[in-house]
Scaffold this motif. Structure first.
Motif, PDB file in Angstrom:
ATOM      1  N   ARG A 119      -7.600  -5.866   1.575  1.00  0.00           N
ATOM      2  CA  ARG A 119      -6.214  -5.809   1.116  1.00  0.00           C
ATOM      3  C   ARG A 119      -5.269  -5.777   2.309  1.00  0.00           C
ATOM      4  NH1 ARG A 119      -5.912  -0.681  -2.172  1.00  0.00           N
ATOM      5  NH2 ARG A 119      -3.676  -1.121  -2.179  1.00  0.00           N
ATOM      6  N   GLY A 120      -5.680  -5.072   3.340  1.00  0.00           N
ATOM      7  CA  GLY A 120      -4.878  -5.038   4.569  1.00  0.00           C
ATOM      8  C   GLY A 120      -4.712  -6.434   5.152  1.00  0.00           C
TER       9      GLY A 120
ATOM     10  N   TRP B 109     -19.015  -0.586   2.201  1.00  0.00           N
ATOM     11  CA  TRP B 109     -18.549  -1.296   1.004  1.00  0.00           C
ATOM     12  C   TRP B 109     -19.027  -0.665  -0.292  1.00  0.00           C
ATOM     13  CZ3 TRP B 109     -22.025  -3.422  -2.435  1.00  0.00           C
ATOM     14  CH2 TRP B 109     -23.350  -3.448  -1.994  1.00  0.00           C
TER      15      TRP B 109
ATOM     16  N   ALA C 269     -17.349 -12.504   5.928  1.00  0.00           N
ATOM     17  CA  ALA C 269     -18.190 -11.743   5.003  1.00  0.00           C
ATOM     18  C   ALA C 269     -17.756 -11.947   3.556  1.00  0.00           C
ATOM     19  CB  ALA C 269     -18.143 -10.255   5.367  1.00  0.00           C
TER      20      ALA C 269
ATOM     21  N   ARG D 150     -14.542 -10.011   8.899  1.00  0.00           N
ATOM     22  CA  ARG D 150     -14.359  -9.539   7.526  1.00  0.00           C
ATOM     23  C   ARG D 150     -14.167 -10.713   6.581  1.00  0.00           C
ATOM     24  NH1 ARG D 150     -12.449  -4.184   8.597  1.00  0.00           N
ATOM     25  NH2 ARG D 150     -14.269  -3.482   9.758  1.00  0.00           N
TER      26      ARG D 150
ATOM     27  N   ARG E 199     -16.993  -1.786  -6.984  1.00  0.00           N
ATOM     28  CA  ARG E 199     -17.301  -0.795  -5.951  1.00  0.00           C
ATOM     29  C   ARG E 199     -16.752  -1.273  -4.616  1.00  0.00           C
ATOM     30  NH1 ARG E 199     -20.923   3.732  -7.163  1.00  0.00           N
ATOM     31  NH2 ARG E 199     -20.009   4.309  -5.182  1.00  0.00           N
ATOM     32  N   LEU E 200     -17.001  -2.542  -4.358  1.00  0.00           N
ATOM     33  CA  LEU E 200     -16.609  -3.098  -3.065  1.00  0.00           C
ATOM     34  C   LEU E 200     -15.104  -3.023  -2.832  1.00  0.00           C
ATOM     35  CD1 LEU E 200     -18.084  -6.086  -1.289  1.00  0.00           C
ATOM     36  CD2 LEU E 200     -15.657  -6.170  -1.748  1.00  0.00           C
TER      37      LEU E 200
ATOM     38  N   HIS F 142     -12.942  -1.012  -3.908  1.00  0.00           N
ATOM     39  CA  HIS F 142     -12.427   0.341  -3.731  1.00  0.00           C
ATOM     40  C   HIS F 142     -12.959   1.023  -2.468  1.00  0.00           C
ATOM     41  CE1 HIS F 142     -11.402   0.030  -8.108  1.00  0.00           C
ATOM     42  NE2 HIS F 142     -10.310   0.544  -7.599  1.00  0.00           N
ATOM     43  N   SER F 143     -13.811   0.333  -1.758  1.00  0.00           N
ATOM     44  CA  SER F 143     -14.408   0.917  -0.551  1.00  0.00           C
ATOM     45  C   SER F 143     -13.486   0.693   0.645  1.00  0.00           C
ATOM     46  CB  SER F 143     -15.743   0.223  -0.284  1.00  0.00           C
ATOM     47  OG  SER F 143     -15.493  -1.118   0.115  1.00  0.00           O
ATOM     48  N   PRO F 144     -13.811   1.293   1.782  1.00  0.00           N
ATOM     49  CA  PRO F 144     -13.032   1.001   2.991  1.00  0.00           C
ATOM     50  C   PRO F 144     -13.035  -0.496   3.318  1.00  0.00           C
ATOM     51  CG  PRO F 144     -14.348   2.959   3.345  1.00  0.00           C
ATOM     52  CD  PRO F 144     -14.754   2.414   2.001  1.00  0.00           C
ATOM     53  N   PHE F 145     -14.157  -1.162   3.078  1.00  0.00           N
ATOM     54  CA  PHE F 145     -14.200  -2.609   3.307  1.00  0.00           C
ATOM     55  C   PHE F 145     -13.172  -3.317   2.423  1.00  0.00           C
ATOM     56  CE2 PHE F 145     -16.101  -6.788   2.135  1.00  0.00           C
ATOM     57  CZ  PHE F 145     -16.040  -7.392   3.373  1.00  0.00           C
TER      58      PHE F 145
ATOM     59  N   ALA G 171     -10.891   4.952  -7.811  1.00  0.00           N
ATOM     60  CA  ALA G 171     -12.162   4.282  -8.069  1.00  0.00           C
ATOM     61  C   ALA G 171     -12.781   4.709  -9.394  1.00  0.00           C
ATOM     62  CB  ALA G 171     -13.135   4.561  -6.929  1.00  0.00           C
TER      63      ALA G 171
ATOM     64  N   LEU H 117     -10.497  -2.020   1.131  1.00  0.00           N
ATOM     65  CA  LEU H 117      -9.159  -1.668   1.603  1.00  0.00           C
ATOM     66  C   LEU H 117      -8.773  -2.554   2.787  1.00  0.00           C
ATOM     67  CD1 LEU H 117      -6.771   0.288   1.255  1.00  0.00           C
ATOM     68  CD2 LEU H 117      -7.905   1.842   2.853  1.00  0.00           C
ATOM     69  N   SER H 118      -9.754  -2.814   3.656  1.00  0.00           N
ATOM     70  CA  SER H 118      -9.444  -3.655   4.815  1.00  0.00           C
ATOM     71  C   SER H 118      -9.129  -5.088   4.378  1.00  0.00           C
ATOM     72  CB  SER H 118     -10.591  -3.630   5.833  1.00  0.00           C
ATOM     73  OG  SER H 118     -11.619  -4.538   5.472  1.00  0.00           O
TER      74      SER H 118
ATOM     75  N   TRP I 144     -19.404  -4.960 -11.558  1.00  0.00           N
ATOM     76  CA  TRP I 144     -19.557  -3.578 -11.149  1.00  0.00           C
ATOM     77  C   TRP I 144     -19.702  -3.474  -9.628  1.00  0.00           C
ATOM     78  CZ3 TRP I 144     -24.031  -0.587  -9.584  1.00  0.00           C
ATOM     79  CH2 TRP I 144     -23.803   0.792  -9.632  1.00  0.00           C
ATOM     80  N   LEU I 145     -20.496  -4.375  -9.086  1.00  0.00           N
ATOM     81  CA  LEU I 145     -20.679  -4.432  -7.632  1.00  0.00           C
ATOM     82  C   LEU I 145     -19.349  -4.732  -6.929  1.00  0.00           C
ATOM     83  CD1 LEU I 145     -23.572  -4.177  -6.449  1.00  0.00           C
ATOM     84  CD2 LEU I 145     -23.429  -6.607  -5.899  1.00  0.00           C
TER      85      LEU I 145
ATOM     86  N   ARG J 283     -19.339   3.157  -1.028  1.00  0.00           N
ATOM     87  CA  ARG J 283     -18.622   4.361  -1.468  1.00  0.00           C
ATOM     88  C   ARG J 283     -17.120   4.114  -1.471  1.00  0.00           C
ATOM     89  NH1 ARG J 283     -20.222   8.773   2.482  1.00  0.00           N
ATOM     90  NH2 ARG J 283     -19.050  10.158   1.122  1.00  0.00           N
TER      91      ARG J 283
ATOM     92  N   LEU K 211      -6.353   3.468   5.911  1.00  0.00           N
ATOM     93  CA  LEU K 211      -6.966   2.215   6.347  1.00  0.00           C
ATOM     94  C   LEU K 211      -7.169   2.211   7.863  1.00  0.00           C
ATOM     95  CD1 LEU K 211      -7.743  -0.817   6.236  1.00  0.00           C
ATOM     96  CD2 LEU K 211      -5.320  -1.355   6.083  1.00  0.00           C
TER      97      LEU K 211
ATOM     98  N   MET L 211       0.850  -1.191   0.000  1.00  0.00           N
ATOM     99  CA  MET L 211       0.000   0.000   0.000  1.00  0.00           C
ATOM    100  C   MET L 211       0.884   1.239   0.000  1.00  0.00           C
ATOM    101  SD  MET L 211      -3.107  -0.683   2.602  1.00  0.00           S
ATOM    102  CE  MET L 211      -3.940  -2.276   2.655  1.00  0.00           C
TER     103      MET L 211
ATOM    104  N   GLY M 149     -15.032   0.502   8.491  1.00  0.00           N
ATOM    105  CA  GLY M 149     -14.476  -0.718   7.918  1.00  0.00           C
ATOM    106  C   GLY M 149     -15.470  -1.625   7.211  1.00  0.00           C
TER     107      GLY M 149
END
Ligand code: ADP
Ligand code: MG
Lengths: 264, 351
Positions: free
Chosen positions: B218-219, A128, B240, B237, B207-208, B210-213, B35, B215-216, B203-204, A130, A116, A108, A125
């Motif tokens: 990838r973390g 999902w 999910a 996570r 979006r997912l 590139h979202s904070p979710f 995004a 990113l987490s 597409w869904l 935006r 993050l 990253m 967190g």
């Protein structure tokens, strides 16, 4: 005990306890890495934890944060027993650490990493839909943290491309992004070139007083400049705890630890 | 240590906070822009539309590619973004295929309802098995996913009364999509339907990620040990995303049933899981497009090679895989990225 009773009056901090352990024990097989540790860190304290290599300092941080499960004993954070809480639950209560050896997000960018961490603290967190970039406040906050750590100029760099010394600052940035109430710094300057470690400690020293700090550090100069209170850990057990002047004069401490470093 | 003082010549005076933030601005802009759709993406998605007109004879193969691409997308979500390795992802594909088939056999032949049913059941399957899969490290995960898929295969094999066993599920048929578009003999509807579903779910997913979710996730993939220390509930996570990945695979399976009007045991076969892993690695993990490109390369290579040499095509496929993994790390997508960087450097060189 005698010395600590004497010096208690010199303590500059209040009496509320931010973090406390009771009878903390950690065994690795037959080896006891933490033996009946009872430590108290006062609210707003600048508290240092010292001890020779292998004394169990990192193990203690691991136990405090839930990275390791204790064999016995309790961890109490602001009056709440958190012994059985998961790591992330303790972080949400303000108990945050850094690692002695960097644990970063290598691929990253610096800004992404800190963003993050900021997002996690802000409870974003699970969002999902935006894009991250739409959470302007989180991004700004991450930018402020980078500015504070003088990392702005490398914000767009991948973490893996930075020198270890600068990566060390990200390690701290990730912790700060979690808005610690109690911050556990495990040898933050380890691996940082000597010229830069002072700047790093200035940054740490500038943290607001609401943040309670427990610092593990080997450089005695830095410890004595920074700490108002020092605990000495030897062989997994607390040897003593007191204000720096008393620790500096303590013969047992000199014997096990300070010996060669005290001259510096 | 004294060497380092040379590196410390940087002015010690602290930049003001505002200046610091503006220095970080390019990085922030990059993050905001990440995004946004790149022109190459529009081009990419124009290809399946063009293919419809260019290869009207090959719509069956093209439908298979779209369906496999969706399946690959589902594996990329869990492998490429969350780092969960699976050697039994066909379990969800097959489950979805049977759910859609059984729904139609029992009088519920609406295609979209079939997709929804498959998504729901496989999501549930993913949720339940996630607790087994997420227990261990990579090797355990490999074995557990493999084991679950094998069990499901044998169950479908044995339960002939429900699944038709080795003969496959008979009497599968579907009503027109939205009551308007019936499935035709040439596979036109089937193809457009598959591509539409693929695009919608892509597409869904886009979006997912590139979202904070996202990113987490990838973390978690990059440093699973650090994540709890910044306050992230890693296990939840992973549950999910594994559940979502399962649902995506289920929809892909349902699409296969609906476009071929048939379900056979091989939707659950080990071969399908293994091929899928190959496809995703071939394409490059963790970019979504890698999974899509990997599918296209694999399926087209498969098609052409088996035409040239029906007996030994797998040899060349194997060779291709070895070459890619050894010499082009990050697969096809990695190659695209490197090319992109070279072009950017050429452009930047002028500035
Ligand atoms: N996971 C582990 N398994 C076995 N022994 C360990 C483990 N972690 C630490 N130790 C041992 O516990 C002792 C204390 O280690 P540590 O807490 O890292 O010391 P310090 O941080 O004070 O240098 C060392 O002897 C170390 O070898
Ligand atoms: Mg240590």
């Amino acid at each position: 005990m005698f010395f600590s009773a004497l010096s208690a009056s010199k303590a500059v901090f209040g009496m509320t306890v931010a973090l406390e352990t009771r009878g903390l024990v950690k065994k690795f097989g037959g080896f006891v890495a933490a033996s009946d540790v009872a430590i108290r860190v006062a609210e707003g304290a600048r508290h240092a934890l010292i001890g020779p290599n292998g004394a169990g300092k990192t193990t203690l941080v691991d136990l405090l944060t839930g990275f390791l499960e204790p064999s016995a004993g309790e961890v109490i954070l602001k009056g709440e027993n958190v012994t059985h809480l998961a790591q992330h639950q303790r972080v949400r209560r303000g108990l945050v650490r850094t690692f002695q050896i960097n644990r970063l997000f290598a691929d990253m960018t610096v800004l992404e990493s800190v963003t993050l961490a900021v997002c996690e603290r802000r409870g974003l967190g699970w969002r999902w839909w935006r894009p991250v970039g739409a959470f302007t406040e989180a991004l700004d906050e991450a930018g402020e943290i980078l500015a504070m750590l003088h990392l702005s100029d490398v914000a767009h760099e991948r973490t893996r491309n930075l020198a270890y010394g600068r990566q060390r600052l990200i390690e701290i940035g990730l912790a700060l992004a979690a808005r610690p109430r109690v911050l556990l710094l495990d040898e933050p300057a380890a691996g940082v070139p000597a010229g830069q470690s002072r700047a790093l400690f200035e940054t740490i020293a500038r943290l607001p007083r609401e943040v309670t700090i427990l610092l593990i550090e080997h450089d005695m100069d830095l410890v004595f400049r920074f700490a108002e209170r020092i605990s000495v850990l030897v062989g997994g057990a607390l040897l003593t705890e007191d204000v720096p002047e008393v620790i500096a004069r303590d013969a047992r401490v000199r014997e096990v630890y300070l010996g060669e470093a005290a001259g510096g | 240590m004294s060497l380092s003082s040379a590196g410390g010549t940087r002015s010690p005076s602290a930049p003001s906070s505002a200046a610091g933030i503006s220095a970080a601005a390019p990085a922030a802009r990059a993050l905001r822009g990440a995004a946004r759709w790149h022109w190459a993406e529009y081009v990419f998605w124009a290809v399946p539309v063009a293919a419809y007109f260019l290869f009207p004879e090959n719509l069956v193969l093209l439908s298979q590619i779209a369906i496999t691409a969706l399946f690959a997308l589902s594996l990329d979500l869990i492998l490429g973004y969350a780092g969960i390795i699976s050697l039994g992802h066909a379990a969800f594909f097959g489950l979805g295929a049977y759910v859609a088939g059984l729904m139609s056999v029992h009088g519920w032949g609406d295609p979209l309802a079939g997709l929804a049913g498959a998504a729901l059941v496989t999501a549930l399957g993913g949720l339940v098995t996630s607790f087994l899969v997420l227990r261990g490290a990579d090797l355990t995960r490999l074995m557990v996913t493999l084991g679950v898929a094998m069990m499901l295969y044998e169950a479908a094999n044995k339960l002939t009364a429900i699944t038709g066993g080795v003969d496959g599920l008979q009497g599968v048929s579907f009503t027109p999509i939205l009551g308007l578009f019936g499935f035709d003999l040439y596979g036109r509807t089937a193809y457009l339907y598959s591509v539409a579903v693929l695009f919608a779910l892509f597409w869904l997913a886009r979006r997912l990620v590139h979202s904070p979710f996202g990113l987490s996730l990838r973390g978690i993939r990059q440093n699973v040990v650090r994540m709890p220390a910044i306050g992230a509930p890693v296990h939840a996570r992973l549950v999910a995303i594994y559940t979502l990945g399962a649902a995506y695979a289920g929809v892909a399976g349902a699409l296969l049933t609906q476009t071929t009007q048939f379900v056979s045991l091989d939707v659950l076969a080990f071969n399908r899981s293994a091929e899928l892993l190959l496809i995703v690695v071939l394409g490059g993990t963790g970019s979504l497009y890698g999974a899509l490109l990997g599918t296209v390369v694999f399926m087209v290579a498969h098609h052409l090679l088996s035409d040239i040499n029906p007996n030994y095509w797998q040899f060349w496929l194997g060779a291709l895989l070895v070459v890619i993994v050894l010499f082009a790390r990050d697969g096809v997508m990695g190659g695209v990225r490197r090319l992109n960087r070279v072009i950017a450097r050429r452009k930047g060189g002028k500035a």
